[in-house]
Design an enzyme around this catalytic site. Structure first.
Site, PDB file in Angstrom:
ATOM      1  N   HIS A   1       0.645  -1.012   0.443  1.00  0.00           N
ATOM      2  CA  HIS A   1      -0.181  -0.091  -0.227  1.00  0.00           C
ATOM      3  C   HIS A   1       1.070   1.098  -0.218  1.00  0.00           C
ATOM      4  O   HIS A   1       2.083   1.064   0.981  1.00  0.00           O
ATOM      5  CB  HIS A   1      -0.254   0.255   0.982  1.00  0.00           C
ATOM      6  CG  HIS A   1      -1.743  -1.244   1.117  1.00  0.00           C
ATOM      7  ND1 HIS A   1      -2.795  -1.232   2.719  1.00  0.00           N
ATOM      8  CD2 HIS A   1      -2.410  -2.037   0.700  1.00  0.00           C
ATOM      9  CE1 HIS A   1      -4.035  -1.969   2.096  1.00  0.00           C
ATOM     10  NE2 HIS A   1      -3.521  -2.356   0.930  1.00  0.00           N
TER      11      HIS A   1
ATOM     12  N   TYR B   1      -9.318   4.797   7.618  1.00  0.00           N
ATOM     13  CA  TYR B   1      -9.866   5.200   8.871  1.00  0.00           C
ATOM     14  C   TYR B   1     -10.701   6.727   8.491  1.00  0.00           C
ATOM     15  O   TYR B   1     -10.893   7.216   8.035  1.00  0.00           O
ATOM     16  CB  TYR B   1      -8.343   5.816   9.638  1.00  0.00           C
ATOM     17  CG  TYR B   1      -7.678   4.771  10.132  1.00  0.00           C
ATOM     18  CD1 TYR B   1      -7.145   3.856  11.344  1.00  0.00           C
ATOM     19  CD2 TYR B   1      -6.703   4.278   8.663  1.00  0.00           C
ATOM     20  CE1 TYR B   1      -6.268   3.281  11.148  1.00  0.00           C
ATOM     21  CE2 TYR B   1      -5.588   3.592   8.927  1.00  0.00           C
ATOM     22  CZ  TYR B   1      -4.890   3.400   9.980  1.00  0.00           C
ATOM     23  OH  TYR B   1      -4.286   1.983  10.209  1.00  0.00           O
TER      24      TYR B   1
ATOM     25  N   PRO C   1      -4.150  -0.445  18.596  1.00  0.00           N
ATOM     26  CA  PRO C   1      -3.615  -0.690  17.123  1.00  0.00           C
ATOM     27  C   PRO C   1      -4.082   0.121  15.840  1.00  0.00           C
ATOM     28  O   PRO C   1      -3.520  -0.021  14.891  1.00  0.00           O
ATOM     29  CB  PRO C   1      -4.926  -2.376  16.880  1.00  0.00           C
ATOM     30  CG  PRO C   1      -6.113  -2.021  17.546  1.00  0.00           C
ATOM     31  CD  PRO C   1      -5.051  -1.084  19.159  1.00  0.00           C
TER      32      PRO C   1
ATOM     33  N   LYS D   1       0.966  -0.365  15.664  1.00  0.00           N
ATOM     34  CA  LYS D   1       2.338  -0.948  15.897  1.00  0.00           C
ATOM     35  C   LYS D   1       3.441  -1.757  16.413  1.00  0.00           C
ATOM     36  O   LYS D   1       4.520  -1.941  16.686  1.00  0.00           O
ATOM     37  CB  LYS D   1       3.104   0.996  16.325  1.00  0.00           C
ATOM     38  CG  LYS D   1       2.631   2.379  15.570  1.00  0.00           C
ATOM     39  CD  LYS D   1       3.633   1.969  14.256  1.00  0.00           C
ATOM     40  CE  LYS D   1       3.636   2.711  13.665  1.00  0.00           C
ATOM     41  NZ  LYS D   1       4.127   2.675  12.532  1.00  0.00           N
TER      42      LYS D   1
ATOM     43  N   TYR E   1       3.655   6.817  10.365  1.00  0.00           N
ATOM     44  CA  TYR E   1       3.089   5.435   9.862  1.00  0.00           C
ATOM     45  C   TYR E   1       3.657   4.219   8.844  1.00  0.00           C
ATOM     46  O   TYR E   1       3.583   2.693   9.299  1.00  0.00           O
ATOM     47  CB  TYR E   1       1.553   5.533   8.693  1.00  0.00           C
ATOM     48  CG  TYR E   1       0.603   4.688   8.369  1.00  0.00           C
ATOM     49  CD1 TYR E   1      -0.917   4.780   9.933  1.00  0.00           C
ATOM     50  CD2 TYR E   1       1.123   3.870   7.717  1.00  0.00           C
ATOM     51  CE1 TYR E   1      -0.982   3.412   9.477  1.00  0.00           C
ATOM     52  CE2 TYR E   1      -0.028   2.931   7.455  1.00  0.00           C
ATOM     53  CZ  TYR E   1      -1.247   3.214   8.697  1.00  0.00           C
ATOM     54  OH  TYR E   1      -2.349   1.372   8.514  1.00  0.00           O
TER      55      TYR E   1
END
Length: 388
Positions: free
Chosen positions: A72, A200, A292, A296, A383
């Protein structure tokens, strides 16, 4: 039995450490309380940072990851009825890869078995001894017989509830914790993902996450109260709730189907300091837990055991600098990941009993985040994973 390193815990952290030590010529045994099938049956997330995928490839366990992992280059943020894409690769030159934690563990187990290395499953009554001396040892029971492992070092990779951290004297340990006032209801389904990249979503009804395991298997989450019960949620109720929290184009495109797994998980941040006690080293969830939201947990375990394997290689090469600095080195990266996970969780979730100030500041920050290249870059850098 005599080995250089006794690894307590046969999940991804313990098996990765075993593989790293094997590549460094260091003899180790892995002790796991559960059966191999049980370990591989645990459903876990799997968003791997660039550094994690690079390391797995470097040590020879990345072939299936390279074939089957979903790379991604971006991630979606949904809020105020709209969808926005953060260009991870464009902002950082790095990607993340979706590849289940269970699959990482399977690949590491296969590599260890293929090399004829020692793993003891269903090791009961594991007990750590004398790790404050130069001659630590570990005892365990298997099939009714007690065994003893003499070693130079013990690596505690046995998770939050494991024996390793519990063996440390209470006055030698300082812990920090933040418990969040909500949880996640998760559903796994044999349906195509609603998006090629993770989404998200921040919504007045609560947070939602659209993720996947493959092109045909999806993983979805909705924020729920801590006193909620899985049994209260039918599949139809879950899909309706998820759909209500997504931008219209994704709500319409959502493919639903029977759940094949449904679970409820609380969220917390937790750090134990230090991460070294004499000849005992904590790694992964044994030392820290993150919500979550920022993906990480597994990646922090990877960086921990990478630091530890290098420190041990340095020790056997004649230098104690690595083991002496292990805790401080790990904790610098841990706390940055804890901060990011806390920030991202606080930004995306609805908090109970909010006066209205919280949602207003969330909306302002989200608007700034997607319209400022500097802010988008900061999110993207964290990220995809800070350097280790």
């Amino acid at each position: 039995m005599r080995v250089q390193v006794a690894i307590v815990g046969g999940g991804p952290a313990g098996h990765l450490l075993g593989q790293l030590l094997y590549k460094a010529g260091i003899d180790a045994v892995v002790l796991e309380q559960r059966s191999q099938d049980y370990v591989l049956g645990r459903i876990r997330a799997g968003v791997l940072e660039q550094g994690t995928t690079d390391l797995l490839t470097e040590i020879g366990v990345g072939a299936r990851l390279q074939r089957e992992g979903l790379v991604h280059g971006g991630v979606g943020l949904g809020f105020a009825g709209s969808h926005h894409r953060i260009d991870l690769h464009g902002l950082t030159g790095k990607n993340v890869t979706v590849y289940g934690q269970t699959e990482v563990t399977r690949d590491l187990m296969d590599a260890r078995s293929g090399a004829g290395l020692g793993t003891v499953y269903e090791a009961e009554n594991v007990t750590l001894h004398d790790f404050d001396t130069a001659h630590p040892r570990v005892t365990y029971t298997k099939d009714g017989t007690t065994f003893e492992v003499h070693c130079d070092f013990i690596a505690g990779c046995d998770g939050y509830h494991g024996v390793s951290r519990a063996s440390v004297p209470a006055d030698a340990l300082r812990t920090y914790e933040r418990v969040y006032p909500f949880g996640w209801l998760g559903v796994l389904s044999e349906t195509p993902p609603v998006s090629e990249e993770l989404i998200y979503a921040n919504h007045e009804r609560g947070f939602a996450l659209c993720s996947m395991r493959s092109h045909t298997r999806s993983r979805y989450y909705v924020q729920c109260s801590l006193d909620d019960k899985v049994e209260k949620w039918s599949d139809d109720a879950f899909w309706d709730e998820l759909r209500s929290r997504l931008a219209p184009e994704f709500a319409e495109a959502l493919v639903t189907g029977p759940s094949i797994e449904k679970s409820m998980a609380p969220l917390r941040s937790f750090v134990a300091e230090p991460m070294r006690f004499g000849r005992l080293f904590l790694a992964g969830d044994a030392a820290h837990i993150v919500p979550p939201t920022g993906a990480k947990g597994l990646n922090l375990a990877v960086s921990d055991v990478r630091y530890l394997s290098r420190a041990l290689a340095e020790f056997y090469g004649g230098s104690e600098a690595g083991i002496n600095n292990y805790s401080d080195t790990c904790l610098r990266r841990v706390w940055k990941a804890v901060r990011f996970s806390w920030w991202f969780t606080s930004l995306m979730h609805k908090f109970p009993d909010d006066s209205g100030f919280g949602p207003k500041t969330q909306a302002a920050e989200l608007d700034y985040l997607v319209h400022s290249q500097a802010a988008s870059t900061a999110l993207a850098e964290n990220y995809v994973g800070l350097p280790f």
